[in-house]
Design an enzyme around this catalytic site. Sequence first.
Site, mmCIF file in Angstrom:
data_model
loop_
_atom_site.group_PDB
_atom_site.id
_atom_site.type_symbol
_atom_site.label_atom_id
_atom_site.label_comp_id
_atom_site.label_asym_id
_atom_site.label_seq_id
_atom_site.Cartn_x
_atom_site.Cartn_y
_atom_site.Cartn_z
ATOM 1 N N HIS A 1 -5.959 -5.694 3.383
ATOM 2 C CA HIS A 1 -4.977 -4.387 3.567
ATOM 3 C C HIS A 1 -4.637 -4.639 4.991
ATOM 4 O O HIS A 1 -5.282 -4.280 5.853
ATOM 5 C CB HIS A 1 -5.573 -3.344 3.244
ATOM 6 C CG HIS A 1 -5.909 -3.012 1.738
ATOM 7 N ND1 HIS A 1 -5.139 -2.096 1.018
ATOM 8 C CD2 HIS A 1 -6.475 -3.758 0.883
ATOM 9 C CE1 HIS A 1 -5.425 -2.156 -0.217
ATOM 10 N NE2 HIS A 1 -6.555 -3.028 -0.329
ATOM 11 N N CYS B 1 -2.911 -2.376 6.364
ATOM 12 C CA CYS B 1 -3.076 -1.123 7.023
ATOM 13 C C CYS B 1 -4.379 -0.730 7.804
ATOM 14 O O CYS B 1 -4.869 0.018 8.510
ATOM 15 C CB CYS B 1 -3.009 0.118 6.020
ATOM 16 S SG CYS B 1 -3.932 0.253 4.655
ATOM 17 N N CYS C 1 0.977 -1.355 0.115
ATOM 18 C CA CYS C 1 0.074 0.062 -0.182
ATOM 19 C C CYS C 1 0.848 1.292 -0.118
ATOM 20 O O CYS C 1 1.648 1.417 0.911
ATOM 21 C CB CYS C 1 -0.770 -0.116 1.188
ATOM 22 S SG CYS C 1 -1.541 1.431 1.994
ATOM 23 N N GLU C 2 0.824 2.026 -1.112
ATOM 24 C CA GLU C 2 1.514 3.345 -1.130
ATOM 25 C C GLU C 2 1.273 4.141 -0.026
ATOM 26 O O GLU C 2 1.993 5.279 0.112
ATOM 27 C CB GLU C 2 1.300 3.863 -2.404
ATOM 28 C CG GLU C 2 0.099 4.644 -2.722
ATOM 29 C CD GLU C 2 0.217 5.038 -4.423
ATOM 30 O OE1 GLU C 2 1.163 4.607 -5.043
ATOM 31 O OE2 GLU C 2 -0.557 6.103 -4.485
ATOM 32 N N HIS C 3 -0.035 4.076 0.570
ATOM 33 C CA HIS C 3 -0.167 5.203 1.712
ATOM 34 C C HIS C 3 0.701 4.785 3.028
ATOM 35 O O HIS C 3 0.745 5.740 3.926
ATOM 36 C CB HIS C 3 -1.641 5.061 2.186
ATOM 37 C CG HIS C 3 -2.458 5.796 0.908
ATOM 38 N ND1 HIS C 3 -3.589 4.934 0.392
ATOM 39 C CD2 HIS C 3 -2.364 6.442 -0.125
ATOM 40 C CE1 HIS C 3 -4.022 5.463 -0.599
ATOM 41 N NE2 HIS C 3 -3.553 6.437 -0.958
ATOM 42 N N HIS C 4 0.586 3.565 3.409
ATOM 43 C CA HIS C 4 1.401 3.295 4.616
ATOM 44 C C HIS C 4 2.562 2.701 4.565
ATOM 45 O O HIS C 4 3.332 1.919 5.632
ATOM 46 C CB HIS C 4 0.407 2.496 5.721
ATOM 47 C CG HIS C 4 -0.864 3.255 5.835
ATOM 48 N ND1 HIS C 4 -2.152 3.304 5.123
ATOM 49 C CD2 HIS C 4 -1.100 4.017 6.686
ATOM 50 C CE1 HIS C 4 -3.044 4.028 5.492
ATOM 51 N NE2 HIS C 4 -2.452 4.580 6.503
ATOM 52 N N GLN D 1 -5.091 -0.511 -4.754
ATOM 53 C CA GLN D 1 -5.442 -1.867 -5.341
ATOM 54 C C GLN D 1 -6.239 -1.587 -6.636
ATOM 55 O O GLN D 1 -6.008 -2.306 -7.835
ATOM 56 C CB GLN D 1 -6.062 -2.660 -4.251
ATOM 57 C CG GLN D 1 -6.851 -3.702 -4.890
ATOM 58 C CD GLN D 1 -7.792 -4.708 -3.929
ATOM 59 O OE1 GLN D 1 -7.606 -4.610 -2.740
ATOM 60 N NE2 GLN D 1 -8.588 -5.500 -4.579
HETATM 61 N N1 LIG Z 1 -8.979 3.189 -2.325
HETATM 62 C C1 LIG Z 1 -7.877 2.545 -1.842
HETATM 63 N N2 LIG Z 1 -7.620 3.099 -0.828
HETATM 64 C C2 LIG Z 1 -6.584 2.525 0.046
HETATM 65 C C3 LIG Z 1 -5.894 1.518 -0.500
HETATM 66 N N3 LIG Z 1 -4.886 1.300 0.628
HETATM 67 C C4 LIG Z 1 -4.937 1.933 1.602
HETATM 68 N N4 LIG Z 1 -5.998 2.800 1.344
HETATM 69 C C5 LIG Z 1 -6.828 3.537 2.132
HETATM 70 O O1 LIG Z 1 -6.014 4.994 1.873
HETATM 71 C C6 LIG Z 1 -6.563 5.978 2.944
HETATM 72 C C7 LIG Z 1 -5.536 6.801 3.474
HETATM 73 O O2 LIG Z 1 -6.298 7.798 4.330
HETATM 74 P P1 LIG Z 1 -5.625 9.078 5.136
HETATM 75 O O3 LIG Z 1 -6.639 9.537 5.978
HETATM 76 O O4 LIG Z 1 -4.806 9.768 4.366
HETATM 77 O O5 LIG Z 1 -4.718 8.001 6.288
HETATM 78 P P2 LIG Z 1 -4.731 7.303 7.795
HETATM 79 O O6 LIG Z 1 -5.088 8.843 8.653
HETATM 80 O O7 LIG Z 1 -3.652 6.787 7.928
HETATM 81 O O8 LIG Z 1 -6.074 6.705 7.704
HETATM 82 P P3 LIG Z 1 -6.711 5.288 8.483
HETATM 83 O O9 LIG Z 1 -6.060 4.376 7.603
HETATM 84 O O10 LIG Z 1 -8.128 5.543 8.042
HETATM 85 O O11 LIG Z 1 -6.300 5.542 9.765
HETATM 86 C C8 LIG Z 1 -7.130 5.049 4.072
HETATM 87 O O12 LIG Z 1 -8.395 5.150 4.313
HETATM 88 C C9 LIG Z 1 -6.519 3.580 3.551
HETATM 89 O O13 LIG Z 1 -7.415 2.451 3.915
HETATM 90 C C10 LIG Z 1 -6.217 1.171 -1.700
HETATM 91 O O14 LIG Z 1 -5.526 0.229 -2.315
HETATM 92 N N5 LIG Z 1 -7.225 1.691 -2.462
HETATM 93 ZN ZN LIG Z 2 -2.600 1.555 3.509
#
Ligand SMILES: Nc1nc2c(ncn2[C@@H]2O[C@H](COP(=O)(O)OP(=O)(O)OP(=O)(O)O)[C@@H](O)[C@H]2O)c(=O)[nH]1
Ligand SMILES: [Zn+2]
Length: 214
Positions: free
Chosen positions: A173, A175, A102-105, A145
Amino acid sequence: MSVNHIGGANSREGSEFVLESVESGRVFDQDRAEAAVRELLIAVGEDPDRPGLIDTPSRVARAYREVFAGLYTDPDSVLNTTFDEGHQELVLVRDIPMYSTCEHHLVSFHGVAHVGYIPGSTGRVTGLSKLARLVDLYAKRPQVQERLTSQIADALVRKLDPRGVIVVIEAEHLCMAMRGIRKPGASTTTSAVRGLLQSSAASRAEALDLILRK
Ligand SMILES: Nc1nc2c(ncn2[C@@H]2O[C@H](COP(=O)(O)OP(=O)(O)OP(=O)(O)O)[C@@H](O)[C@H]2O)c(=O)[nH]1
Ligand SMILES: [Zn+2]
């Protein structure tokens, strides 16, 4: 120095291989990755010089190099083996194990990918393993994804000129499981359909039935 697009353009200018990103042209930098991991350990309050952690920065850097190997591979090189079988019906590989990040975490999302296509009028097909290689290539990048699913479908359209393509990914996921909302077991399904499998509800339903049949 040499540049290596694994399975693709591969030039040698010296003894050392350098992994260059297909998209950005930037190279994998082991020293920089090690320094960053060491910094991260300090930032979370650890002692990177204690015996258990002393080799961790270099180990993690090497692991990242492997986990992101798909950055250094030209996707079009994966589907280079094609052969004319005259096959006009669906070809489907189900339950391809898939590990992505996951590129976010920067934690894993993993599950299975199902990849199917209907060959074009020539009946040109590719090796079955190439479908799994394509999944691997795009999975081994920082991803979401939805994009992973579309990229696999679009690469098949580009290289095989098929009548239709369907890609379905089911993943968990971490995360969402080990942190944040903490919902282990929640599963995300994404699909990408192209050509006939997009325009014909009957063809799509047939393919989905085969994909989701347990
Ligand atoms: N659409 C989508 N969302 C993703 C994917 N992987 C991670 N996410 C979401 O990316 C979002 C990032 O949200 P942020 O609010 O910026 O980050 P955060 O504060 O860590 O969010 P939480 O996970 O809700 O605690 C989260 O809702 C994750 O669930 C993916 O492959 N597709
Ligand atoms: Zn993530």
